[in-house]
Design an enzyme around this catalytic site. Structure first.
Site, PDB file in Angstrom:
ATOM      1  N   TYR A 123     -13.900   7.801   6.656  1.00 16.55           N
ATOM      2  CA  TYR A 123     -12.459   7.916   6.909  1.00 16.55           C
ATOM      3  C   TYR A 123     -11.662   7.301   5.765  1.00 16.55           C
ATOM      4  O   TYR A 123     -10.697   7.896   5.264  1.00 16.55           O
ATOM      5  CB  TYR A 123     -12.108   7.235   8.234  1.00 16.55           C
ATOM      6  CG  TYR A 123     -10.643   7.272   8.587  1.00 16.55           C
ATOM      7  CD1 TYR A 123     -10.062   8.426   9.110  1.00 16.55           C
ATOM      8  CD2 TYR A 123      -9.835   6.152   8.415  1.00 16.55           C
ATOM      9  CE1 TYR A 123      -8.716   8.464   9.450  1.00 16.55           C
ATOM     10  CE2 TYR A 123      -8.497   6.171   8.753  1.00 16.55           C
ATOM     11  CZ  TYR A 123      -7.931   7.333   9.268  1.00 16.55           C
ATOM     12  OH  TYR A 123      -6.599   7.364   9.605  1.00 16.55           O
ATOM     13  N   TYR A 124     -12.061   6.121   5.336  1.00 22.56           N
ATOM     14  CA  TYR A 124     -11.346   5.486   4.231  1.00 22.56           C
ATOM     15  C   TYR A 124     -11.793   6.016   2.880  1.00 22.56           C
ATOM     16  O   TYR A 124     -11.026   5.953   1.913  1.00 22.56           O
ATOM     17  CB  TYR A 124     -11.471   3.961   4.325  1.00 22.56           C
ATOM     18  CG  TYR A 124     -10.430   3.417   5.272  1.00 22.56           C
ATOM     19  CD1 TYR A 124      -9.124   3.244   4.856  1.00 22.56           C
ATOM     20  CD2 TYR A 124     -10.732   3.169   6.602  1.00 22.56           C
ATOM     21  CE1 TYR A 124      -8.144   2.800   5.725  1.00 22.56           C
ATOM     22  CE2 TYR A 124      -9.765   2.730   7.479  1.00 22.56           C
ATOM     23  CZ  TYR A 124      -8.462   2.549   7.032  1.00 22.56           C
ATOM     24  OH  TYR A 124      -7.485   2.137   7.906  1.00 22.56           O
TER      25      TYR A 124
ATOM     26  N   LEU B 268       0.828  -1.202   0.000  1.00 15.60           N
ATOM     27  CA  LEU B 268       0.000   0.000   0.000  1.00 15.60           C
ATOM     28  C   LEU B 268       0.861   1.250   0.000  1.00 15.60           C
ATOM     29  O   LEU B 268       0.626   2.181  -0.793  1.00 15.60           O
ATOM     30  CB  LEU B 268      -0.929  -0.003   1.216  1.00 15.60           C
ATOM     31  CG  LEU B 268      -1.709   1.294   1.471  1.00 15.60           C
ATOM     32  CD1 LEU B 268      -2.647   1.599   0.314  1.00 15.60           C
ATOM     33  CD2 LEU B 268      -2.476   1.208   2.784  1.00 15.60           C
TER      34      LEU B 268
ATOM     35  N   HIS C 270     -12.982  -2.999   6.841  1.00 18.01           N
ATOM     36  CA  HIS C 270     -12.938  -1.917   7.821  1.00 18.01           C
ATOM     37  C   HIS C 270     -14.278  -1.700   8.515  1.00 18.01           C
ATOM     38  O   HIS C 270     -14.438  -0.759   9.286  1.00 18.01           O
ATOM     39  CB  HIS C 270     -12.475  -0.614   7.152  1.00 18.01           C
ATOM     40  CG  HIS C 270     -11.028  -0.622   6.794  1.00 18.01           C
ATOM     41  ND1 HIS C 270     -10.041  -0.673   7.737  1.00 18.01           N
ATOM     42  CD2 HIS C 270     -10.404  -0.611   5.586  1.00 18.01           C
ATOM     43  CE1 HIS C 270      -8.853  -0.678   7.137  1.00 18.01           C
ATOM     44  NE2 HIS C 270      -9.057  -0.650   5.837  1.00 18.01           N
TER      45      HIS C 270
END
Length: 737
Positions: free
Chosen positions: A265-266, A139, A419
């Site tokens: 958030y993501y 990532l 998540h």
């Protein structure tokens, strides 16, 4: 003519696109316009001056490309991260200022990485499911390539042909191959990780005019056999249906409303690669019409993200989320600028950009700054909104009710990928950007090396994802779906109704039938406004039907100091955990009480404001005063309090409560104003399969009624019922008068 986005489309056969550089986020025409206006566009000029000072300082310190050895937060990790941010800025400074020192700096850093990269094995830290080379996970390697691609584009024509060949042969192609073909479990997925990987490979492919890399980025790697049961480091499973690539990562996680299933958030984190690669495709491959893909969902997603922020611009912490992340982040500066640059009617974005106080140093940032100079901005209006979840918008959603200074966030989504948390029908409540009733967020100290290398802590699974960590009902101390990821991923809650047309009433209602076997939950939440009340207040009705007798817990995670309760409570001599598993092992029991009236009150004080929870109670109800922190020897969790209403041995039951914000306190004058509740009595006057009716009596003796339709909630449905010999007739899903 628009090009079809179908898998296997061969639109590259017309081959060589124009090799003018820059052509990703900056264009030759854009650079020309920027240079012509330097010194006359205040916001752009201010940003340019700050970036120039920052990069000049970096140049004076020299270049450091250390051998990688650390997790997040460690020196080598942070240095390489700093390098990719710096090199991108140096590249745009070269284009805008035409100063060779910035091009030389970019060239020198790239050559150092070329020399380093060809010597690197996999990163020595082994925690990740896909280890990088510069970083502990692919990532972050993808992060690096997304930014460095932009720098390479800016200095492409500054470099000699031999230098470009050296960089592309020894650094860029091997790098792109490693994070894609070398790590298909990272690249060939639908996940924010893969979006970064797709963008990285695609952007360097665009700079190098490499059709294979561009196609790989858009459609994924074909004929790759993946272990369908393999888990990533977040606990998520590799995509099982074969879809992969940038287009699949637009198609699958986004709903038609622009909500990203992993949570805001993501979504914020993923918007950078989504939009920076999309802008690059728009500039280099305009025939793709990428901003029209899936009905323009990428641009809708920016509007959605802004609506998923509180009064201070901070994202509501749904699922894994670090609190405090806001639209002042670099990802949202990018998102706002690119969205404005590619939208026909987006003047509201300009007011956000003005608040952000900076713009991108590229074509889109120039467009924003110029429009602000011309006074085109309009206030950005955040309203009550219902955002669907799922690729087709049929997998639940998130509703936000806004009334006065209150913002109620109601979550009835799909699982949210790896998540996601196990908290169907949960809520959080805000006032002027402050949390009244909180969602915990994630258990992680992002990029703080001392805490688990800056990565997710084990308490993220044992606490933050568990249902008891959220403001929703928990049955028999077991999390929703028994905290099983695959089971949770098969189900979502369903909207019953969302109605916000009335200025005095904002209501959302949703149903969950899969979280527990043979149990249905219907939660209706409203923000009500009335002339007898100082401010709007929240009403909450959670109706539960089950085929067996169960224990139900309903927590309220409040902030502040307890002022008063209408019931007496006892405190234990020794603090013990409330339970043994499913998150209960992390809660200390600080006090407990038995219900002593038909309704109970709990008041607390925070931020010089008074809050009161009024809750209807049954004869066997208990109150549990808890605090997070049990079985946490490394102090990884915040010591936040909660009040839990426990109801035992019930099959069908209904929880009803109201939360008021009222009054104020001045530390200077030491005076309190309106510190008592405005609600005198809260009562359930009707509770059947079809209707639940609540009476609310205030301190003046005036009573209002809220009745919700539990079955037929159509907007045109007519209702005619009798309660205590009084008739109530209305059209629509609820009655309030």
């Amino acid at each position: 003519m628009a090009v079809c986005f179908s898998q296997g489309s061969d639109y590259y056969s017309d081959a060589a696109s124009d090799q003018e550089h820059p052509n990703l986020i900056l264009t030759k025409e854009g650079v020309k316009q920027i240079r012509a206006h330097l010194g006359s566009i205040p916001l752009f000029d201010e940003t340019l001056e700050k970036v120039k000072a920052e990069i000049d300082a970096e140049i004076s310190q020299g270049i450091d490309t250390p051998v990688p050895e650390d997790y997040s937060g460690g020196y080598t990790h942070e240095r390489h991260k700093r390098n990719f941010l710096v090199i991108q800025k140096a590249g745009v400074l070269y284009q805008i200022l035409n100063d060779e020192k910035y091009a030389k700096y970019v060239k020198d850093m790239l050559m150092q990485y070329e020399a380093l990269y060809k010597t690197l094995p996999q990163h020595p830290k082994t925690r990740s499911y896909a280890r990088g080379k510069l970083f502990w996970q692919c990532l972050n390697d993808a992060n690096w390539l997304v930014y460095v691609s932009q720098a390479y584009d800016c200095v492409y024509n500054y470099l000699s042909e031999e230098e470009r060949y050296k960089l592309e042969s020894n650094l860029f192609r091997p790098f792109a191959d490693y994070i894609s073909i070398g790590n298909p479990q990272f690249f060939n997925r639908v996940h924010n990780h893969s979006t970064w990987g797709n963008a990285a490979v695609g952007m360097i492919g665009l700079v190098m005019n490499d059709d294979d890399l561009i196609h790989r980025a858009l459609y994924g790697i074909k004929n790759i056999n993946l272990d369908k049961t393999a888990k990533d480091d977040d606990g998520g499973f590799i995509n099982k249906d074969g879809k992969a690539g940038f287009l699949a990562n637009i198609e699958e996680p986004f709903s038609p409303d622009g909500y990203y299933t992993e949570g805001p958030y993501y979504q914020r984190y993923a918007m950078y690669p989504f939009l920076i690669f999309a802008q690059s495709l728009q500039n280099k491959k305009p025939e793709l019409e990428i901003f029209n893909y899936k009905n323009g969902v990428l641009l809708k997603a920016v509007q959605t993200l802004l609506n998923l922020t509180d009064a201070d611009g901070e994202f509501f912490p749904l699922n894994d989320a670090q609190k405090g992340m806001s639209y002042y982040s670099r990802e949202l500066v990018t998102a706002v600028d690119i969205a404005y640059h590619n939208s026909d009617d987006a003047a509201g974005f300009l007011s956000i950009a003005k608040e952000q106080g900076q713009v991108l140093l590229d074509d889109s940032g120039f467009s924003v700054a110029l429009s602000i100079k011309k006074g085109k901005e309009k206030p950005y209006q955040k309203t009550s909104i219902n955002l669907t979840d799922g690729p087709k918008g049929d997998q639940g959603g998130v509703a936000i009710l806004r009334q006065g200074d209150l913002e109620l966030v109601f979550k009835y989504t799909a699982q949210g990928s790896s998540h996601g948390h196990y908290d169907k029908l949960s809520f959080s409540l805000f006032e002027k950007g402050d949390e009244i009733i909180q969602d915990y967020g994630l258990a992680r100290f992002v990029n703080i090396e001392q805490k688990g290398g800056g990565n997710y802590l084990k308490e993220n699974s044992s606490w933050a994802k568990q249902s008891i960590a959220h403001n929703t009902v928990i049955q028999n101390e077991i999390s929703h779906f028994n905290a099983d990821y695959e089971k949770g991923s098969k189900h979502h809650s369903d909207l019953h109704y969302f109605y916000v047309e009335n200025d005095n009433v904002k209501v959302v209602s949703a149903k969950e039938i899969n979280a527990y076997p043979e149990t249905e939950m219907l939660r209706t939440m409203a923000i009500l406004n009335g002339e007898d009340y100082e401010k709007p207040f929240m009403l909450d009705i959670m109706k539960i039907n089950s085929t067996s007798a169960n224990q139900y817990d309903l927590p309220f995670y409040y902030f502040g100091q307890i002022l008063q309760t209408s019931f007496e409570y006892k405190t234990p001599e020794i603090l013990k955990p409330l339970g043994n598993e499913n998150g209960y092992q992390h809660l200390y029991l600080e006090a407990s009480a038995k219900r002593d009236a038909d309704y109970s009150k709990f008041s607390w004080f925070n931020n010089n404001t008074f809050y009161i929870l009024t809750i209807v109670t049954n004869s066997n109800d208990e109150f549990l005063f808890t605090r997070i922190g049990a079985n946490d020897p490394e102090f990884n969790l915040r010591r936040d309090p909660a009040l839990i209403l426990r109801r035992k041995n019930c099959t069908n039951t209904t929880f009803v409560s109201a939360i008021e914000s009222h009054g104020s306190y001045s530390p200077v004058s030491e005076s309190a104003w309106n510190s008592k509740s405005n609600i005198k009595n809260l009562k359930v006057v009707l509770d059947t399969e079809d209707y639940t009716g609540i009476s609310i009596t205030n301190v003046k003796g005036n009573t209002t009624f809220f009745i919700t339709a539990n079955t037929n909630a159509a907007k045109d449905a007519t209702h005619n019922i009798t309660i205590n010999d009084i008739g109530y007739k209305w059209t629509g899903p609820y009655y309030y008068k």
